[in-house]
Scaffold this motif. Sequence first.
Motif, PDB file in Angstrom:
ATOM      1  N   GLU A 135      12.809   4.637  -0.840  1.00 45.98           N
ATOM      2  CA  GLU A 135      11.353   4.813  -0.818  1.00 45.98           C
ATOM      3  C   GLU A 135      10.848   4.949   0.608  1.00 45.98           C
ATOM      4  OE1 GLU A 135       7.860   1.745  -1.740  1.00 45.98           O
ATOM      5  OE2 GLU A 135       8.886   2.397  -3.572  1.00 45.98           O
ATOM      6  N   SER A 136      11.326   4.106   1.513  1.00 42.75           N
ATOM      7  CA  SER A 136      10.861   4.165   2.902  1.00 42.75           C
ATOM      8  C   SER A 136      11.312   5.442   3.590  1.00 42.75           C
ATOM      9  CB  SER A 136      11.354   2.945   3.688  1.00 42.75           C
ATOM     10  OG  SER A 136      12.766   2.907   3.723  1.00 42.75           O
ATOM     11  N   ALA A 137      12.498   5.951   3.242  1.00 43.75           N
ATOM     12  CA  ALA A 137      12.975   7.203   3.841  1.00 43.75           C
ATOM     13  C   ALA A 137      12.046   8.355   3.487  1.00 43.75           C
ATOM     14  CB  ALA A 137      14.397   7.508   3.384  1.00 43.75           C
ATOM     15  N   TYR A 139       0.829  -1.202   0.000  1.00 43.56           N
ATOM     16  CA  TYR A 139       0.000   0.000   0.000  1.00 43.56           C
ATOM     17  C   TYR A 139       0.865   1.255   0.000  1.00 43.56           C
ATOM     18  CZ  TYR A 139      -3.810  -3.177   1.256  1.00 43.56           C
ATOM     19  OH  TYR A 139      -4.735  -4.182   1.271  1.00 43.56           O
ATOM     20  N   ALA A 140       2.008   1.185   0.688  1.00 45.14           N
ATOM     21  CA  ALA A 140       2.908   2.341   0.720  1.00 45.14           C
ATOM     22  C   ALA A 140       3.402   2.658  -0.688  1.00 45.14           C
ATOM     23  CB  ALA A 140       4.081   2.065   1.653  1.00 45.14           C
ATOM     24  N   HIS A 141       3.765   1.621  -1.419  1.00 41.80           N
ATOM     25  CA  HIS A 141       4.200   1.841  -2.802  1.00 41.80           C
ATOM     26  C   HIS A 141       3.034   2.372  -3.635  1.00 41.80           C
ATOM     27  CE1 HIS A 141       6.682   1.339  -6.335  1.00 41.80           C
ATOM     28  NE2 HIS A 141       5.668   0.759  -6.933  1.00 41.80           N
ATOM     29  N   ARG A 142       1.824   1.893  -3.337  1.00 41.58           N
ATOM     30  CA  ARG A 142       0.641   2.361  -4.061  1.00 41.58           C
ATOM     31  C   ARG A 142       0.412   3.850  -3.843  1.00 41.58           C
ATOM     32  NH1 ARG A 142      -3.717  -0.921  -5.792  1.00 41.58           N
ATOM     33  NH2 ARG A 142      -2.286  -2.646  -5.430  1.00 41.58           N
ATOM     34  N   LEU A 143       0.736   4.354  -2.655  1.00 44.08           N
ATOM     35  CA  LEU A 143       0.569   5.780  -2.376  1.00 44.08           C
ATOM     36  C   LEU A 143       1.395   6.623  -3.342  1.00 44.08           C
ATOM     37  CD1 LEU A 143      -0.460   8.118  -0.546  1.00 44.08           C
ATOM     38  CD2 LEU A 143       1.605   7.768   0.829  1.00 44.08           C
ATOM     39  N   LEU A 182      -5.705   7.735   2.437  1.00 45.60           N
ATOM     40  CA  LEU A 182      -6.082   9.146   2.507  1.00 45.60           C
ATOM     41  C   LEU A 182      -5.338   9.843   3.649  1.00 45.60           C
ATOM     42  CD1 LEU A 182      -9.927   8.880   1.880  1.00 45.60           C
ATOM     43  CD2 LEU A 182      -8.228   9.872   0.329  1.00 45.60           C
ATOM     44  N   ALA A 183      -5.202   9.165   4.773  1.00 47.85           N
ATOM     45  CA  ALA A 183      -4.479   9.751   5.909  1.00 47.85           C
ATOM     46  C   ALA A 183      -3.011   9.979   5.554  1.00 47.85           C
ATOM     47  CB  ALA A 183      -4.593   8.835   7.131  1.00 47.85           C
ATOM     48  N   ALA A 184      -2.401   9.012   4.878  1.00 48.93           N
ATOM     49  CA  ALA A 184      -1.007   9.167   4.462  1.00 48.93           C
ATOM     50  C   ALA A 184      -0.874  10.286   3.430  1.00 48.93           C
ATOM     51  CB  ALA A 184      -0.489   7.851   3.882  1.00 48.93           C
ATOM     52  N   ALA A 185      -1.858  10.391   2.548  1.00 50.01           N
ATOM     53  CA  ALA A 185      -1.837  11.448   1.535  1.00 50.01           C
ATOM     54  C   ALA A 185      -1.893  12.826   2.180  1.00 50.01           C
ATOM     55  CB  ALA A 185      -3.007  11.268   0.571  1.00 50.01           C
ATOM     56  N   ARG A 186      -2.648  12.973   3.264  1.00 52.51           N
ATOM     57  CA  ARG A 186      -2.681  14.254   3.986  1.00 52.51           C
ATOM     58  C   ARG A 186      -1.286  14.618   4.474  1.00 52.51           C
ATOM     59  NH1 ARG A 186      -7.501  11.978   5.914  1.00 52.51           N
ATOM     60  NH2 ARG A 186      -9.348  13.232   5.406  1.00 52.51           N
ATOM     61  N   GLN A 187      -0.613  13.652   5.072  1.00 56.79           N
ATOM     62  CA  GLN A 187       0.706  13.914   5.637  1.00 56.79           C
ATOM     63  C   GLN A 187       1.728  14.246   4.553  1.00 56.79           C
ATOM     64  OE1 GLN A 187       1.006  10.204   7.729  1.00 56.79           O
ATOM     65  NE2 GLN A 187       0.512  11.145   9.686  1.00 56.79           N
ATOM     66  N   HIS A 188       1.540  13.685   3.370  1.00 53.19           N
ATOM     67  CA  HIS A 188       2.469  13.943   2.270  1.00 53.19           C
ATOM     68  C   HIS A 188       1.994  15.082   1.367  1.00 53.19           C
ATOM     69  CE1 HIS A 188       5.640  10.902   2.597  1.00 53.19           C
ATOM     70  NE2 HIS A 188       4.737  10.136   3.157  1.00 53.19           N
ATOM     71  N   LEU A 189       0.914  15.748   1.751  1.00 52.99           N
ATOM     72  CA  LEU A 189       0.418  16.934   1.047  1.00 52.99           C
ATOM     73  C   LEU A 189      -0.009  16.631  -0.385  1.00 52.99           C
ATOM     74  CD1 LEU A 189       3.195  19.418   2.271  1.00 52.99           C
ATOM     75  CD2 LEU A 189       1.026  18.835   3.399  1.00 52.99           C
ATOM     76  N   VAL A 190      -0.465  15.412  -0.624  1.00 52.35           N
ATOM     77  CA  VAL A 190      -0.915  15.016  -1.959  1.00 52.35           C
ATOM     78  C   VAL A 190      -2.362  14.530  -1.920  1.00 52.35           C
ATOM     79  CG1 VAL A 190       1.373  14.489  -2.896  1.00 52.35           C
ATOM     80  CG2 VAL A 190       0.125  12.718  -1.623  1.00 52.35           C
ATOM     81  N   LEU A 208      -0.383   6.672  -6.633  1.00 55.65           N
ATOM     82  CA  LEU A 208      -1.621   7.443  -6.544  1.00 55.65           C
ATOM     83  C   LEU A 208      -1.372   8.943  -6.568  1.00 55.65           C
ATOM     84  CD1 LEU A 208      -3.480   5.373  -3.795  1.00 55.65           C
ATOM     85  CD2 LEU A 208      -4.312   5.754  -6.130  1.00 55.65           C
ATOM     86  N   ALA A 209      -0.192   9.376  -6.109  1.00 55.17           N
ATOM     87  CA  ALA A 209       0.114  10.805  -6.033  1.00 55.17           C
ATOM     88  C   ALA A 209       0.509  11.409  -7.372  1.00 55.17           C
ATOM     89  CB  ALA A 209       1.240  11.042  -5.017  1.00 55.17           C
ATOM     90  N   ASP A 210       0.674  10.579  -8.391  1.00 60.30           N
ATOM     91  CA  ASP A 210       1.042  11.084  -9.721  1.00 60.30           C
ATOM     92  C   ASP A 210      -0.194  11.712 -10.370  1.00 60.30           C
ATOM     93  OD1 ASP A 210       1.898  11.580 -12.288  1.00 60.30           O
ATOM     94  OD2 ASP A 210       2.822   9.614 -12.575  1.00 60.30           O
ATOM     95  N   PRO A 211      -0.172  13.024 -10.660  1.00 70.02           N
ATOM     96  CA  PRO A 211      -1.367  13.677 -11.199  1.00 70.02           C
ATOM     97  C   PRO A 211      -1.626  13.410 -12.672  1.00 70.02           C
ATOM     98  CG  PRO A 211       0.414  15.257 -11.028  1.00 70.02           C
ATOM     99  CD  PRO A 211       0.927  13.973 -10.433  1.00 70.02           C
ATOM    100  N   VAL A 212      -0.705  12.733 -13.351  1.00 67.47           N
ATOM    101  CA  VAL A 212      -0.804  12.522 -14.799  1.00 67.47           C
ATOM    102  C   VAL A 212      -1.260  11.097 -15.099  1.00 67.47           C
ATOM    103  CG1 VAL A 212       0.524  12.421 -16.947  1.00 67.47           C
ATOM    104  CG2 VAL A 212       0.918  14.275 -15.330  1.00 67.47           C
ATOM    105  N   GLY A 213      -2.039  10.945 -16.155  1.00 67.01           N
ATOM    106  CA  GLY A 213      -2.453   9.623 -16.598  1.00 67.01           C
ATOM    107  C   GLY A 213      -3.679   9.114 -15.867  1.00 67.01           C
ATOM    108  N   SER A 214      -3.963   7.851 -16.082  1.00 70.66           N
ATOM    109  CA  SER A 214      -5.177   7.253 -15.517  1.00 70.66           C
ATOM    110  C   SER A 214      -4.981   6.723 -14.114  1.00 70.66           C
ATOM    111  CB  SER A 214      -5.663   6.112 -16.425  1.00 70.66           C
ATOM    112  OG  SER A 214      -4.647   5.131 -16.569  1.00 70.66           O
ATOM    113  N   GLY A 215      -3.736   6.682 -13.646  1.00 72.32           N
ATOM    114  CA  GLY A 215      -3.481   6.205 -12.297  1.00 72.32           C
ATOM    115  C   GLY A 215      -3.274   4.703 -12.251  1.00 72.32           C
ATOM    116  N   PRO A 216      -2.901   4.185 -11.076  1.00 77.06           N
ATOM    117  CA  PRO A 216      -2.620   2.751 -10.939  1.00 77.06           C
ATOM    118  C   PRO A 216      -3.890   1.913 -10.952  1.00 77.06           C
ATOM    119  CG  PRO A 216      -2.507   3.816  -8.800  1.00 77.06           C
ATOM    120  CD  PRO A 216      -2.706   4.920  -9.806  1.00 77.06           C
ATOM    121  N   ASP A 217      -3.726   0.639 -11.203  1.00 78.61           N
ATOM    122  CA  ASP A 217      -4.834  -0.314 -11.154  1.00 78.61           C
ATOM    123  C   ASP A 217      -5.253  -0.504  -9.698  1.00 78.61           C
ATOM    124  OD1 ASP A 217      -6.657  -2.340 -11.490  1.00 78.61           O
ATOM    125  OD2 ASP A 217      -5.149  -3.898 -11.884  1.00 78.61           O
TER     126      ASP A 217
END
Length: 343
Positions: free
Chosen positions: A299-301, A10-14, A39-47, A17-26
């Motif tokens: 990625e984890s950093a 899921y972390a890799h999926r985030l 969604l909670a992680a996206a808030r923290q990463h400002l995306v 998901l944050a890429d604004p271009v294209g249709s996004g991941p499956d």
Amino acid sequence: MSRALLSPAYAHRLIALADPVGSGPDLSSLPAAAVPELLAAARQHLVLPVVWRRLEVLRGRETAVALDEAHRELELQTAHSMLLAYHASRIEAGLSQARVRFSIVKGAAFASLYPHASDRPFTDIDILIDPSDRPAVNATLEAMDFAPVPRKTIDHSAAYGEFKWTARQAPNVLVEVHLNLVHYPLLRRTVSLSLDDLAAFGGAQAPAGRLMVAVAHAAAGHKFHALRLIVDVLQASRAMGREASHAFVQTAARQGWALEAGFALDLAGRLYGDAQTTAIATLLPPSSARAVAARLLSESAILDAPLHGVASRIRRTLVRGLQHLRPALRRQGGGPGARPASG
């Protein structure tokens, strides 16, 4: 949100998901239970805007509450960005009338790089000026009913060259006046992004200028502490044509920014597999520092950075150390970065 609540998958999926271009991941295999955590992680990463838009396709009984809460939050962010854009236009007109040289940078400028402006909300108005024009800028802001933010007991405004103002009738309208986009004095001995420095890249609205500001914001400012910083670099690099890319690389090397540009473009290209970003990165001179930074900025950093993870903080601080080590290397080679920065 605890980092443990997001599995590595899921972390890799985030990131995707944050890429604004294209249709996004499956998302066909993504369980509904993952949506609130993403969604909670996206808030923290400002995306959050982009991630919410991607996850809307999973709206259902289990996800509706989390998606609706995020949507209400995004409506407020968008409204605030619109308010800031209105005041930014007022300030631009006032400074132009006062014949002050300036550039609106970061948030408002970055929003134009995204397919939907609402994908890149911002929380303040950033203005880069020449230090000699600061009295005229202060007078202009005062005349427009802005007031300086009261200084804290320990105040770094003068050393950092960053001065905050708010609208008297709307205290949530924050203006930051910058003398240099590299705030830390020690780092500014090595790299500088003053108004004149930015002009060498064509200015804040030029593709090379926007990429340079994104690189400085991520690498010389916030040490890659959120995904949005990296996506800004990604979007700015995607907007570059071939000639602009070569001009950017040449100017970055001449201005002493090749190392930071390498860090940022290597990272964005690696996380998003973007050919354009990677192509620009390969034009920059290779170095052992870039190779070390690529290992440190895992990625984890990046994903753990908003959670103040100890390992992430150590890794990103070591990358900053590579930047600080550079002056001695440049003094030996007589490179351009050894010059004192303006501002």
